[in-house]
Scaffold this motif. Sequence first.
Motif, PDB file in Angstrom:
ATOM      1  N   ASN A  93      44.645  30.542  52.062  1.00 16.05           N
ATOM      2  CA  ASN A  93      43.320  31.074  51.738  1.00 16.05           C
ATOM      3  C   ASN A  93      43.383  32.582  51.492  1.00 16.05           C
ATOM      4  O   ASN A  93      42.706  33.112  50.613  1.00 16.05           O
ATOM      5  N   LEU A  94      44.186  33.251  52.266  1.00 16.80           N
ATOM      6  CA  LEU A  94      44.335  34.699  52.146  1.00 16.80           C
ATOM      7  C   LEU A  94      44.919  35.092  50.791  1.00 16.80           C
ATOM      8  O   LEU A  94      44.389  35.966  50.113  1.00 16.80           O
ATOM      9  N   ILE A  95      45.996  34.438  50.381  1.00 15.78           N
ATOM     10  CA  ILE A  95      46.628  34.823  49.116  1.00 15.78           C
ATOM     11  C   ILE A  95      45.793  34.426  47.899  1.00 15.78           C
ATOM     12  O   ILE A  95      46.023  34.927  46.808  1.00 15.78           O
ATOM     13  N   ALA A  96      44.811  33.552  48.111  1.00 11.33           N
ATOM     14  CA  ALA A  96      43.914  33.176  47.017  1.00 11.33           C
ATOM     15  C   ALA A  96      42.812  34.220  46.811  1.00 11.33           C
ATOM     16  O   ALA A  96      42.139  34.211  45.784  1.00 11.33           O
ATOM     17  N   SER A  97      42.643  35.130  47.757  1.00 13.94           N
ATOM     18  CA  SER A  97      41.592  36.143  47.662  1.00 13.94           C
ATOM     19  C   SER A  97      41.802  37.048  46.451  1.00 13.94           C
ATOM     20  O   SER A  97      42.920  37.493  46.195  1.00 13.94           O
ATOM     21  N   PRO A  98      40.736  37.354  45.725  1.00  8.46           N
ATOM     22  CA  PRO A  98      40.865  38.263  44.576  1.00  8.46           C
ATOM     23  C   PRO A  98      41.207  39.696  44.979  1.00  8.46           C
ATOM     24  O   PRO A  98      41.664  40.474  44.156  1.00  8.46           O
ATOM     25  N   ASN A  99      41.013  40.049  46.253  1.00  6.17           N
ATOM     26  CA  ASN A  99      41.340  41.400  46.723  1.00  6.17           C
ATOM     27  C   ASN A  99      42.835  41.606  46.917  1.00  6.17           C
ATOM     28  O   ASN A  99      43.288  42.737  47.040  1.00  6.17           O
ATOM     29  N   ILE A 100      43.571  40.530  46.965  1.00  3.89           N
ATOM     30  CA  ILE A 100      45.015  40.615  47.167  1.00  3.89           C
ATOM     31  C   ILE A 100      45.684  40.383  45.821  1.00  3.89           C
ATOM     32  O   ILE A 100      45.492  39.353  45.183  1.00  3.89           O
ATOM     33  N   THR A 101      46.475  41.365  45.407  1.00  3.36           N
ATOM     34  CA  THR A 101      47.089  41.243  44.093  1.00  3.36           C
ATOM     35  C   THR A 101      48.545  40.807  44.165  1.00  3.36           C
ATOM     36  O   THR A 101      49.028  40.156  43.257  1.00  3.36           O
ATOM     37  N   HIS A 108      59.652  33.253  57.086  1.00  6.06           N
ATOM     38  CA  HIS A 108      59.470  33.742  58.459  1.00  6.06           C
ATOM     39  C   HIS A 108      58.212  34.594  58.576  1.00  6.06           C
ATOM     40  O   HIS A 108      57.644  34.722  59.654  1.00  6.06           O
ATOM     41  N   CYS A 109      57.827  35.181  57.463  1.00  5.10           N
ATOM     42  CA  CYS A 109      56.656  36.053  57.435  1.00  5.10           C
ATOM     43  C   CYS A 109      56.117  36.088  56.013  1.00  5.10           C
ATOM     44  O   CYS A 109      56.735  35.578  55.084  1.00  5.10           O
ATOM     45  N   GLY A 110      54.959  36.698  55.882  1.00  7.45           N
ATOM     46  CA  GLY A 110      54.361  36.880  54.571  1.00  7.45           C
ATOM     47  C   GLY A 110      53.847  38.302  54.447  1.00  7.45           C
ATOM     48  O   GLY A 110      53.422  38.906  55.433  1.00  7.45           O
ATOM     49  N   ALA A 111      53.911  38.835  53.249  1.00  8.30           N
ATOM     50  CA  ALA A 111      53.404  40.183  52.999  1.00  8.30           C
ATOM     51  C   ALA A 111      52.367  40.118  51.894  1.00  8.30           C
ATOM     52  O   ALA A 111      52.548  39.401  50.910  1.00  8.30           O
ATOM     53  N   ILE A 112      51.290  40.858  52.094  1.00  9.89           N
ATOM     54  CA  ILE A 112      50.277  40.965  51.058  1.00  9.89           C
ATOM     55  C   ILE A 112      50.045  42.444  50.774  1.00  9.89           C
ATOM     56  O   ILE A 112      50.178  43.284  51.657  1.00  9.89           O
ATOM     57  N   PHE A 113      49.755  42.730  49.519  1.00  2.00           N
ATOM     58  CA  PHE A 113      49.558  44.102  49.069  1.00  2.00           C
ATOM     59  C   PHE A 113      48.250  44.211  48.310  1.00  2.00           C
ATOM     60  O   PHE A 113      47.872  43.293  47.587  1.00  2.00           O
ATOM     61  N   ILE A 114      47.616  45.339  48.466  1.00  3.10           N
ATOM     62  CA  ILE A 114      46.446  45.670  47.665  1.00  3.10           C
ATOM     63  C   ILE A 114      46.923  46.676  46.629  1.00  3.10           C
ATOM     64  O   ILE A 114      47.308  47.785  46.970  1.00  3.10           O
ATOM     65  N   ARG A 115      46.952  46.245  45.385  1.00  2.00           N
ATOM     66  CA  ARG A 115      47.397  47.118  44.295  1.00  2.00           C
ATOM     67  C   ARG A 115      46.475  46.862  43.109  1.00  2.00           C
ATOM     68  O   ARG A 115      46.738  45.971  42.306  1.00  2.00           O
ATOM     69  N   GLU A 116      45.421  47.639  43.037  1.00  2.00           N
ATOM     70  CA  GLU A 116      44.384  47.422  42.026  1.00  2.00           C
ATOM     71  C   GLU A 116      44.919  47.474  40.601  1.00  2.00           C
ATOM     72  O   GLU A 116      44.368  46.843  39.704  1.00  2.00           O
ATOM     73  N   GLU A 117      45.994  48.238  40.387  1.00  2.00           N
ATOM     74  CA  GLU A 117      46.525  48.400  39.037  1.00  2.00           C
ATOM     75  C   GLU A 117      47.433  47.252  38.600  1.00  2.00           C
ATOM     76  O   GLU A 117      47.887  47.216  37.462  1.00  2.00           O
ATOM     77  N   GLN A 118      47.673  46.287  39.464  1.00  2.00           N
ATOM     78  CA  GLN A 118      48.625  45.219  39.158  1.00  2.00           C
ATOM     79  C   GLN A 118      47.908  43.885  39.027  1.00  2.00           C
ATOM     80  O   GLN A 118      46.935  43.617  39.733  1.00  2.00           O
ATOM     81  N   VAL A 119      48.417  43.040  38.132  1.00  2.00           N
ATOM     82  CA  VAL A 119      47.872  41.691  38.007  1.00  2.00           C
ATOM     83  C   VAL A 119      48.311  40.867  39.213  1.00  2.00           C
ATOM     84  O   VAL A 119      49.330  41.146  39.844  1.00  2.00           O
ATOM     85  N   LYS A 120      47.545  39.844  39.519  1.00  2.00           N
ATOM     86  CA  LYS A 120      47.821  38.998  40.678  1.00  2.00           C
ATOM     87  C   LYS A 120      49.129  38.238  40.488  1.00  2.00           C
ATOM     88  O   LYS A 120      49.355  37.608  39.467  1.00  2.00           O
ATOM     89  N   GLU A 121      49.995  38.343  41.507  1.00  2.00           N
ATOM     90  CA  GLU A 121      51.274  37.634  41.486  1.00  2.00           C
ATOM     91  C   GLU A 121      51.605  37.155  42.880  1.00  2.00           C
ATOM     92  O   GLU A 121      51.288  37.813  43.868  1.00  2.00           O
ATOM     93  N   HIS A 122      52.267  36.000  42.960  1.00  2.00           N
ATOM     94  CA  HIS A 122      52.747  35.476  44.239  1.00  2.00           C
ATOM     95  C   HIS A 122      54.237  35.194  44.103  1.00  2.00           C
ATOM     96  O   HIS A 122      54.683  34.613  43.116  1.00  2.00           O
ATOM     97  N   PHE A 123      54.993  35.623  45.105  1.00  2.00           N
ATOM     98  CA  PHE A 123      56.432  35.406  45.111  1.00  2.00           C
ATOM     99  C   PHE A 123      56.829  34.608  46.345  1.00  2.00           C
ATOM    100  O   PHE A 123      56.272  34.808  47.422  1.00  2.00           O
ATOM    101  N   THR A 124      57.769  33.717  46.168  1.00  2.00           N
ATOM    102  CA  THR A 124      58.382  33.015  47.284  1.00  2.00           C
ATOM    103  C   THR A 124      59.838  33.409  47.254  1.00  2.00           C
ATOM    104  O   THR A 124      60.546  33.143  46.267  1.00  2.00           O
TER     105      THR A 124
END
Length: 127
Positions: A93-101, A108-124
């Motif tokens: 649910n968190l990574i689906a948020s529009p505030n997280i790019t 083992h962990c997950g990292a989320i970043f707020i980067r307004e200048e970047q398009v939304k991307e998810h990496f595994t």
Amino acid sequence: MSSNKTMNVLLKSIGYFNYKKVLIDNSPEVEERVRDTFQDMYFDRSTVDIVYTDHMNISKFTTLLSEGKLHNGSMVLVDGIYHDKKRLEDWENLIASPNITVSMDMFHCGAIFIREEQVKEHFTIRI
């Protein structure tokens, strides 16, 4: 306490991004390790560069954002995203948020970043 891999990600991220203001959520052991490694860190409750927590849901994230604790460029490191079904559901649910790019699933962990200048991307990635 966090896994060694999560601790490594935290310490390397602080060094690489030159973060100075950190919020460690309910983990005195992690805070002590960060203090020992980086003597010039600020552990305050105002705007922070990086947040470490063992659980983050969309409500908690929205609160941090609305209180102005996170800024463009902030990182949130969440330990144990696969710990149980609830944490995994909260992570998804968190990574689906529009505030997280940018989001990174490192198992083992997950990292989320707020980067307004970047398009939304998810990496595994595997660490």
